[in-house]
Enzyme design. Sequence first.
Site, PDB file in Angstrom:
ATOM      1  CB  CYS A 117      38.329  31.350  51.432  1.00 46.96           C
ATOM      2  SG  CYS A 117      39.599  30.741  50.306  1.00 46.96           S
ATOM      3  CG  HIS A 166      40.579  28.513  54.010  1.00 42.68           C
ATOM      4  ND1 HIS A 166      39.450  28.704  53.253  1.00 42.68           N
ATOM      5  CD2 HIS A 166      40.259  28.907  55.270  1.00 42.68           C
ATOM      6  CE1 HIS A 166      38.473  29.169  54.026  1.00 42.68           C
ATOM      7  NE2 HIS A 166      38.948  29.311  55.249  1.00 42.68           N
ATOM      8  CG  HIS A 178      36.684  31.302  57.559  1.00 49.81           C
ATOM      9  ND1 HIS A 178      37.224  30.066  57.292  1.00 49.81           N
ATOM     10  CD2 HIS A 178      35.786  31.086  58.563  1.00 49.81           C
ATOM     11  CE1 HIS A 178      36.692  29.158  58.104  1.00 49.81           C
ATOM     12  NE2 HIS A 178      35.822  29.749  58.875  1.00 49.81           N
TER      13      HIS A 178
END
Length: 202
Positions: A117, A166, A178
């Site tokens: 990520c 994240h 993402h």
Amino acid sequence: EALKKVQEKQRELAQQRQEASEKLKDLSDTRAELKKKKQEVQGKLASAQKLLNTLTAKEKAALAAQDRERATRAGERVDLGHTKAASGRAAAAFAAAQSVIGSPYDYGHAGPSTFDCSGLTSWAYAQADVSIPRTSEAQANAGTRIYSQSALQVGDLVIFYGDQHHVGLYAGGGQVLHAPHSGALVRYESIGNMPFQFGVRI
């Protein structure tokens, strides 16, 4: 009178005890059901992994290509609305991230063909000649925080989960671009699918 009050209290306590006992039983049943479901999921995952392990390298490559194609097609159907970019560099970073939709997630990688990520977000900004920290936790402190989702603009970093583990790029239309998790591909996803903490404008 005092005895009457004590007896009423005892009745109340007995009722509360019974209610608590029933709730405990419900909780115990729910826990047992969740355990059963977890075992089922783990069993299915193990079967899927076993099946995956039997595939040849050629078959795995074909499967990955299909996944990438599917992710790209899904990306084309996403309505991003008309949210403007936070800045020229944010627009450039977002365009770079869009160019790798369908790339596989790979923990610890920051491109050019696989990403985790924060690897995706740091790589995307690097393509816009902007250096940002490598991890999501550090990226959370890399710019100006935006706590209202309605104030987010395209290219803003979006931080998820309480421990900030994240991060993605705001894509407009309530979507985030993402690298989700192991086994997934770089893709758009609704911002509401994960616990939003705040945005960061670089």
